[in-house]
Design a protein around this motif. Structure first.
Motif, mmCIF file in Angstrom:
data_model
loop_
_atom_site.group_PDB
_atom_site.id
_atom_site.type_symbol
_atom_site.label_atom_id
_atom_site.label_comp_id
_atom_site.label_asym_id
_atom_site.label_seq_id
_atom_site.Cartn_x
_atom_site.Cartn_y
_atom_site.Cartn_z
ATOM 1 N N VAL A 102 0.869 -1.174 0.000
ATOM 2 C CA VAL A 102 0.000 0.000 0.000
ATOM 3 C C VAL A 102 0.907 1.226 0.000
ATOM 4 O O VAL A 102 1.743 1.379 0.891
ATOM 5 C CB VAL A 102 -0.909 0.016 1.243
ATOM 6 N N PHE A 103 0.778 2.078 -1.002
ATOM 7 C CA PHE A 103 1.583 3.302 -0.985
ATOM 8 C C PHE A 103 0.692 4.513 -1.177
ATOM 9 O O PHE A 103 -0.406 4.443 -1.739
ATOM 10 C CB PHE A 103 2.725 3.256 -2.001
ATOM 11 N N ALA A 104 1.181 5.659 -0.716
ATOM 12 C CA ALA A 104 0.394 6.893 -0.733
ATOM 13 C C ALA A 104 0.499 7.606 -2.069
ATOM 14 O O ALA A 104 -0.506 7.852 -2.737
ATOM 15 C CB ALA A 104 0.847 7.805 0.406
ATOM 16 N N GLN A 105 1.723 7.953 -2.461
ATOM 17 C CA GLN A 105 1.945 8.806 -3.626
ATOM 18 C C GLN A 105 2.669 8.052 -4.730
ATOM 19 O O GLN A 105 3.735 7.473 -4.494
ATOM 20 C CB GLN A 105 2.775 10.032 -3.219
ATOM 21 N N PRO A 106 2.145 8.061 -5.950
ATOM 22 C CA PRO A 106 2.917 7.515 -7.070
ATOM 23 C C PRO A 106 4.194 8.322 -7.254
ATOM 24 O O PRO A 106 4.220 9.533 -7.020
ATOM 25 C CB PRO A 106 1.974 7.701 -8.267
ATOM 26 N N ASP A 107 5.266 7.661 -7.664
ATOM 27 C CA ASP A 107 6.555 8.332 -7.812
ATOM 28 C C ASP A 107 6.555 9.188 -9.082
ATOM 29 O O ASP A 107 6.418 8.667 -10.182
ATOM 30 C CB ASP A 107 7.678 7.294 -7.869
ATOM 31 N N PRO A 108 6.732 10.527 -8.956
ATOM 32 C CA PRO A 108 6.741 11.378 -10.148
ATOM 33 C C PRO A 108 8.084 11.403 -10.868
ATOM 34 O O PRO A 108 8.195 12.029 -11.923
ATOM 35 C CB PRO A 108 6.423 12.761 -9.565
ATOM 36 N N ASN A 109 9.093 10.738 -10.289
ATOM 37 C CA ASN A 109 10.417 10.716 -10.898
ATOM 38 C C ASN A 109 10.441 9.644 -11.995
ATOM 39 O O ASN A 109 10.361 8.454 -11.695
ATOM 40 C CB ASN A 109 11.470 10.411 -9.835
#
Length: 345
Positions: A102-109
């Motif tokens: 479970v993760f909060a923010q998708p990686d924008p990098n």
């Protein structure tokens, strides 16, 4: 997506871990990770302690050992999918036998993104979006830099009630009170670049370090950047060995930010004089304004910002206030206003 009560508690804990004081600012985001067993009880936790150290997921997996098999990993940011100074966290989770992530923010990098796909391809259940707003706020400048390909710019200035940053004779120490200056140093410490122009260096000779309430320099110092083409005396305090310093030999704010972005700098604290501030405002490159306003009047003197091309009230640059705080008490009280330009956000 559905998230259990234990996953929600774990995400709050992971966010707290990511906020752990003392982690040096750098090119990497702040990340926290909590591992849960099948009953929702915590097995292990970890957080990223700075560039070159194990990522939060690796730290938690290392603490859990064999207990990670079948666990749920709750992470503030999508597990990375690339090899840098450390290996890819998504693959480490697969190899450890983690059953759900479970993760909060998708990686924008774009270099590190793709962990979700790697996990799903290996049969790991994935859910995301839990407390994403809080996770994005935690890494506000880093996320902005990844999405806009330049550092986030905070313009800070101190002024009297009538908008003067210096008296008619040029004296400016001190417009605001000691508590306000201590508070400004606290904000400086949250950035990784302190930016001034050559004029400020020549006239004011600032050291531009971050100091505590006792006026002692902190162990970790942001990069000091001097923008402009003017020749400067090498004995100016900004060139001492108390913090690293670079010259940005340009008058173009966008070119200066491009250079800092290439150096993996995420958050610029703009502390220059009125002309440098006007250049950034004119270029539309101020993302946040922090103004310390003293309950004092000068009537004449240097304005906090120079001319940036507005000649009619219809073109006024309107700001949205996001915070108003009184700093200090009684005779030393100043007001800190935090604002964002409306057209930028």
């Amino acid at each position: 997506m559905e998230f259990s009560a234990s996953e929600q508690r774990a995400m709050r804990r992971a966010l707290d871990l990511a906020r752990t004081p003392g982690v040096p600012l750098g090119p990497n985001p702040r990340v926290g990770c909590v591992l849960l067993d099948a009953d929702g009880a915590e097995i292990a936790e970890g957080y990223h302690r700075g560039a070159g150290t194990p990522h939060a997921e690796a730290a938690a997996l290392g603490e859990a050992g064999a207990d990670a098999r079948g666990a749920t990993a709750v992470v503030t940011l999508e597990p990375c999918n690339h090899t840098g100074r450390t290996g890819p966290c998504a693959q480490a989770m697969v190899e450890a036998g983690v059953a759900r992530v479970v993760f909060a923010q998708p990686d924008p990098n774009p270099i590190a993104a793709g962990g979700e796909s790697t996990l799903r391809a290996a049969g790991v259940e994935v859910a995301f979006g839990l407390m994403e707003r809080e996770a994005r706020a935690l890494n506000r400048a880093w996320t902005f830099g990844m999405e806009h390909h330049r550092p986030f710019v905070t313009w800070k200035f101190a002024a009297t009630l009538d908008g003067r940053s210096a008296a008619a004779d040029g004296s400016s120490r001190w417009v605001t009170s000691h508590p306000a200056r201590v508070d400004a140093h606290r904000l400086r410490a949250q950035c990784d670049v302190m930016l001034v122009g050559t004029g400020t260096v020549e006239v004011d000779d600032p050291e531009l370090t971050v100091r505590d309430e006792y006026d002692e320099p902190l162990a970790h110092q942001p990069l000091r950047a001097v923008m402009g083409l003017r020749e400067l005396d090498p004995d100016r305090r900004i060139f001492n060995d108390r913090a690293p310093t670079i010259r940005l030999e340009t008058h173009d704010p966008r070119e200066a930010l491009d250079r800092l972005h290439q150096l993996d700098r995420q958050h610029v604290f703009l502390e220059g004089g009125p002309e440098l501030a006007a250049a950034f405002v004119r270029a539309g490159l101020v993302d946040e304004v922090v103004a310390y306003v003293a309950p004092a009047l000068l009537g004449a003197g240097t304005s906090a910002v120079g001319d940036f091309g507005i000649s009619t009230i219809a073109d006024t640059l309107r700001l949205r206030i996001t915070d108003v705080t009184t700093v200090g008490t009684a005779a030393e009280a100043n007001v800190r206003l935090t604002m964002t330009p409306k057209e930028n956000h």
